[in-house]
Design a protein around this motif. Structure first.
Motif, PDB file in Angstrom:
ATOM      1  N   SER A 118       0.827  -1.217   0.000  1.00 34.61           N
ATOM      2  CA  SER A 118       0.000   0.000   0.000  1.00 34.61           C
ATOM      3  C   SER A 118       0.853   1.256   0.000  1.00 34.61           C
ATOM      4  O   SER A 118       0.465   2.278  -0.555  1.00 34.61           O
ATOM      5  CB  SER A 118      -0.927  -0.015   1.220  1.00 34.61           C
ATOM      6  N   LYS A 156       1.737   1.901  -3.443  1.00 36.25           N
ATOM      7  CA  LYS A 156       0.613   1.918  -4.379  1.00 36.25           C
ATOM      8  C   LYS A 156       0.396   3.305  -4.998  1.00 36.25           C
ATOM      9  O   LYS A 156       0.200   3.443  -6.203  1.00 36.25           O
ATOM     10  CB  LYS A 156      -0.653   1.482  -3.650  1.00 36.25           C
ATOM     11  N   SER A 157       0.431   4.364  -4.186  1.00 37.36           N
ATOM     12  CA  SER A 157       0.173   5.718  -4.709  1.00 37.36           C
ATOM     13  C   SER A 157       1.219   6.113  -5.746  1.00 37.36           C
ATOM     14  O   SER A 157       0.900   6.649  -6.816  1.00 37.36           O
ATOM     15  CB  SER A 157       0.150   6.731  -3.556  1.00 37.36           C
ATOM     16  N   ARG A 206       2.707   6.945 -11.266  1.00 36.77           N
ATOM     17  CA  ARG A 206       3.606   6.683 -12.392  1.00 36.77           C
ATOM     18  C   ARG A 206       2.842   6.077 -13.563  1.00 36.77           C
ATOM     19  O   ARG A 206       3.059   6.442 -14.722  1.00 36.77           O
ATOM     20  CB  ARG A 206       4.724   5.742 -11.941  1.00 36.77           C
ATOM     21  N   LEU A 207       1.917   5.168 -13.276  1.00 38.74           N
ATOM     22  CA  LEU A 207       1.123   4.559 -14.336  1.00 38.74           C
ATOM     23  C   LEU A 207       0.238   5.583 -15.026  1.00 38.74           C
ATOM     24  O   LEU A 207       0.114   5.599 -16.255  1.00 38.74           O
ATOM     25  CB  LEU A 207       0.277   3.422 -13.747  1.00 38.74           C
ATOM     26  N   GLU A 208      -0.370   6.464 -14.222  1.00 42.59           N
ATOM     27  CA  GLU A 208      -1.218   7.502 -14.808  1.00 42.59           C
ATOM     28  C   GLU A 208      -0.412   8.450 -15.701  1.00 42.59           C
ATOM     29  O   GLU A 208      -0.852   8.860 -16.777  1.00 42.59           O
ATOM     30  CB  GLU A 208      -1.914   8.288 -13.690  1.00 42.59           C
ATOM     31  N   ARG A 245       3.082   4.088  -7.506  1.00 44.42           N
ATOM     32  CA  ARG A 245       2.930   3.248  -8.683  1.00 44.42           C
ATOM     33  C   ARG A 245       1.750   3.711  -9.544  1.00 44.42           C
ATOM     34  O   ARG A 245       1.852   3.787 -10.766  1.00 44.42           O
ATOM     35  CB  ARG A 245       2.728   1.792  -8.246  1.00 44.42           C
ATOM     36  N   GLU A 246       0.628   4.047  -8.877  1.00 46.55           N
ATOM     37  CA  GLU A 246      -0.529   4.521  -9.645  1.00 46.55           C
ATOM     38  C   GLU A 246      -0.242   5.865 -10.309  1.00 46.55           C
ATOM     39  O   GLU A 246      -0.649   6.101 -11.447  1.00 46.55           O
ATOM     40  CB  GLU A 246      -1.738   4.641  -8.720  1.00 46.55           C
TER      41      GLU A 246
END
Length: 915
Positions: free
Chosen positions: A112, A115-116, A121-123, A118-119
């Protein structure tokens, strides 16, 4: 067979322990998950503490292993799997479960925390991908948005794109094949002829001729119907076929629907014969089925069954023949004498005004309190009859305000006042009566009573607990216009917080001005000025309204009132003096400025305004005296500059130099004095001294672009062939001092273009646009520099990059001008001067365009707008307006000179040569 069986037995036998296939011949295979078990060489049991493998008998089978599996299968564990590890013989208890739960929670926690990031970076990766790979819809979204501005004529001019595919091309060029004779013979046989056998002989009927005959008969019938007399149905031949198109062909399914609907409405009328809606629906169904006679029969039966319902009688009147309608409505009136709708229908059927009036009077005898009947009768009566009728109407209908107001409009002043007083007693909560009373007093010249009546009316309405809606009263003020001033004064503060009054009132006035309610806006500003009499912004907005929509006399009167309330506002005094000057009353302007100076004795603005008044009227001695007094009082740098201008006007070069040098000692950072000193030396031919003046100015004022530009031009003039190199050096230093200034870049580009160095100019403007991508003057210059076929695309890029820059608008307007697109060019020129009315170059381009392409009215409009705007800036405008010989020329004369300086198509001589 034995050999064969022995071979088969060998294939079914178990391999030896630690056997690796192919290892004997040197083959090396790969390892899979199944190889991790007993197929590989087991480590010594003494090392890992495992039990030794069970011994095998001669045929390869384990002892005491009934199912044939090896001993390791007994060590299978759901946690460790088939691996015999360190905890192979241990038990998985609650402590192990708790430890596993702890580690699992730790893993989730760590997951977790990442997670922020990673999200995010993905966005970001998704956004970058979509930006680099946009969809077709996203690429054309800006063009689709512009489709709303495309006009109908422009749509019509778009050519239709035909089908130019290979197959269609083949079809278009197919060879023509003649029709065979057999087909022609068959057509002749089937030429609409039929043979009918009848008795002893045969009759040949030509169906084509029959069709033509029917067409002629139909034409004759239409001609006869169109000329029919009153009382018969008149058909418009031109619209006959159009109405026929509206008729639907009755199919079998539609016929079944009509029959079903008939059964339903028949059941309704039979079961509930006293309900009028059933009879009306039945009649309309027959009308829809084109059975008018049946519809009239049904509605007549409905009238008999429901004689007291007016809807049935109105439907019967509608369906009746024109000569029978009056009789039907008469029967209805006899059945329902109190029906207003039936009486109005009866009056409508009479086309004679006298008969219609007689019917309405009969109706009023039956229903004297009907407002609709009284209004209908008054509308068709003469003014005198209407006045008499309205007296009776207000007695019968005392609660209708429209009747009272109509009577007051028709009566004389004294009687109208009495009528409105009676109306006020009958309707104490009606605001329209008070407003009508105020309008009545205003129309008869009693303006002093208007405010009192509105004030009394608001108090009376508040006493009757009527909510005073500010917005409604403001709308009433806009309708009343002149009487609205009193309405505004008494209602504008209702429902507005004290801290929001100024903002709200100014917004209300601006909205009224947009809607054209000038009197209401003037009343709002007048009241706001009395409340906020020390707010200069409100006085200026009110003065601007008066200047735009009032007369010069009303503006001067307003400014006199303004300086009475707010005498410390310099700008109000100056506006009053200027209006007197423009009116040609110079002595009155002098008096205003003297009074202003007496009120504000230390105001330099008033001193300079007085100087300008004398200077523009060629009173140079008066101007010198005023400036001398201002210098004695310790004037600012502007006073010294104006003093030098006066001496330049008189031709006193020594005095001019003295004022400039004295001013520079006092104000060394005032760039205008350095410019004037350099220009003085240039006029006298002292180029070396002019260079020193410009260099000193650049050192003192490194951010002044005109100084650098003047120095570069001087170097180019002094050094002949090497002038460009010297100018380049000066402009290079200027760019170092002002790295992001587009004007310096523009000067460099023009210097290169002037000497024919197109490549250098193109390279430099590309670099300049990288540093200043939103500069309108650079984009406008780029549009001029590129070839004509690329200018349209560059113009589009410029409009996107620069945020509504007037230079770009003017450049785009010139593109349309060159392409003979007059309306578009006029539109873009208008945008340019609307955004920046202070730049005279735009007005000169606009006016030259109208001289070539516009009408006399358009030329006058542009000229008047330019004079009203009084532009002061612009590259060509300032060069001409600030010349000594043009110092006293009006705006119109300067405009004409700038227009003459422009070349064909709005370009200067240098620009034409460059292009």
């Amino acid at each position: 067979m034995l050999g064969s069986r022995g071979r088969l037995d060998f294939l079914n036998s178990k391999p030896a322990a630690n056997y690796i296939a192919g290892a004997g011949r040197g083959a090396s295979g790969f390892t899979t998950r199944s190889d991790i078990g007993p197929a590989r060489t087991a480590p010594p049991s003494t090392i890992i503490g495992l039990p030794r493998p069970k011994p095998r008998d001669d045929d390869g089978e384990d002892d005491n292993d009934d199912d044939g599996n090896n001993g390791y299968q007994q060590n299978f564990d759901h946690f460790e799997g088939n691996d015999a590890g360190l905890f192979a013989n241990s038990e998985y208890d609650d402590e192990d479960k708790e430890a596993d739960a702890v580690w699992e929670s730790i893993d989730k926690r760590m997951e977790s925390r990442r997670k922020s990031r990673r999200e995010a970076r993905l966005e970001e990766e998704i956004k970058n991908y979509r930006r680099k790979n946009p969809t077709i819809r996203e690429e054309f979204v800006d063009l689709k948005g512009k489709l709303s501005t495309v006009k109908a004529k422009e749509w019509e001019r778009i050519l239709e794109i035909g089908d130019y595919s290979r197959s269609n091309k083949r079809k278009r060029f197919e060879s023509f094949v003649p029709v065979p004779n057999s087909l022609l013979q068959k057509a002749r046989q089937e030429q609409q002829h039929s043979r009918v056998a009848g008795g002893a002989e045969s009759v040949v009927t030509d169906l084509t001729a029959v069709g033509e005959g029917r067409g002629k008969i139909l034409t004759l019938k239409l001609d006869g119907i169109s000329d029919s007399v009153t009382g018969l149905t008149v058909v418009d031949p031109s619209g006959y076929l159009t109405r026929m198109n509206d008729l639907k062909i009755t199919t079998n399914s539609e016929l079944r629907d009509i029959l079903k609907a008939r059964r339903i409405v028949r059941a309704v009328t039979e079961n509930s014969p006293k309900k009028p809606l059933g009879w009306i629906q039945a009649a309309r169904l027959e009308e829809l089925a084109k059975e008018e006679a049946a519809a009239r029969k049904l509605i007549t039966k409905g009238c008999n069954m429901c004689p007291k319902n007016e809807d049935v009688w109105l439907e019967a009147c509608r369906l009746a023949r024109p000569d029978e309608a009056k009789g039907v409505v008469a029967k209805g009136v006899r059945q329902i004498p109190k029906s207003v709708r039936l009486w109005l229908q009866a009056a409508e059927l009479d086309h004679d005004k006298a008969n219609k009036s007689r019917v309405l009077r009969m109706a009023l005898d039956e229903i004297p309190d009907s407002v609709r009947l009284w209004k209908a009768l008054v509308e068709i009566s003469s003014e005198e009859e209407a006045r008499i009728l309205l007296h009776r109407a207000v007695e019968c209908c005392p609660l209708d305000v429209e009747l009272w107001l109509a009577l007051a409009r028709l009566e004389t002043y004294g009687v109208a006042r009495s009528v409105l007083n009676k109306a006020r007693k009958k309707l104490p909560k009606e605001r329209a009566i008070w407003i009508a009373a105020a309008k009545l007093e205003e129309a008869n010249g009693n303006t002093s009573m208007v405010g009192k009546i509105i004030e009394r009316g608001i108090r009376a309405l508040q006493g009757e607990e009527v909510v005073i809606d500010r917005d409604i009263w403001m709308k009433e003020a806009e309708i009343a216009e002149k009487a609205g001033s009193a309405i505004i004064t008494n209602t504008i503060e209702i429902g507005v917080d004290e801290e929001d009054r100024k903002r709200t009132w100014v917004a209300d006035a601006e909205e009224c001005k947009k809607r054209g309610s000038i009197e209401t806006a003037r009343a709002i500003f007048s009241h706001a000025c009395t409340v906020f009499f020390t707010k200069k912004s409100i006085w200026l907005k009110a003065a601007q309204l008066e200047k735009t929509h009032g007369s010069r006399e009303s503006l001067i009167a307003f400014l006199r009132k303004a300086v009475t309330y707010f005498p410390q506002a310099e700008v109000l005094w100056l506006m009053g003096a200027k209006e007197k000057w423009l009116a040609g009353d110079v002595p009155a302007a002098r008096d205003i400025l003297q009074e202003a100076y007496a009120t504000i004795p230390n105001s330099e603005e008033i001193w300079l305004a007085a100087f300008k008044l004398e200077f523009e009227n060629r009173e140079l001695e008066r101007a010198r005296m005023l400036l001398a007094k201002a210098r004695d009082m310790g004037g600012t740098e502007r006073v010294w500059m104006k003093s030098a201008i006066v001496e330049r006007e008189l031709g006193n070069n020594a005095e001019e130099r003295g004022f400039i040098e004295e001013g520079l000692k006092r104000f060394p950072s005032f760039f205008n004095l350095w410019l004037m000193l350099g220009q003085l030396e240039e006029r006298l031919g002292h180029l070396k001294e002019a260079k020193e003046a410009y260099q000193s100015g650049c050192n003192q004022c490194p951010n002044c672009i005109p100084l650098w530009y003047s120095l570069a031009n001087l170097e180019e003039k002094r050094n002949g062939l090497n002038g460009l190199s010297k100018a380049r050096a000066v402009l290079s230093v200027a760019r170092l001092k002002n790295p992001l200034n587009p004007e310096i870049c523009l000067a460099t580009i023009r210097a290169e273009s002037k000497h024919g160095n197109k490549k250098e100019a193109d390279s430099f403007i590309a670099k300049a646009l990288q540093k200043c991508p939103n500069s309108g003057i650079l984009w406008a210059e780029l549009i001029k520099m590129v070839p004509h076929h690329d200018r349209k695309s560059k113009g589009k890029d410029a409009l996107v990059k620069s945020d509504r820059d007037p230079h770009v608008f003017a450049a785009v307007a010139k593109l349309f001008w060159h392409d003979r697109k007059v309306d578009k060019a006029r539109n873009w020129f208008n945008k340019a001067v609307s955004l920046d009315p202070d730049t005279g170059d735009f007005w000169a381009l606009y006016y030259k365009f109208e001289l070539q392409q516009g009408s006399v009215e358009n030329q006058k409009e542009v000229l008047n707008r330019c004079i009203a705007a009084e532009p002061k800036h612009g590259e060509k405008w300032q060069a001409i307006s600030k010349a000594v010989e043009n110092s006293h020329c009006p705006t119109e004369a300067i405009l004409m000179k700038v227009v003459n300086a422009l070349g064909e198509g709005g370009e200067s001589g240098a620009e034409n040569g460059r292009n």
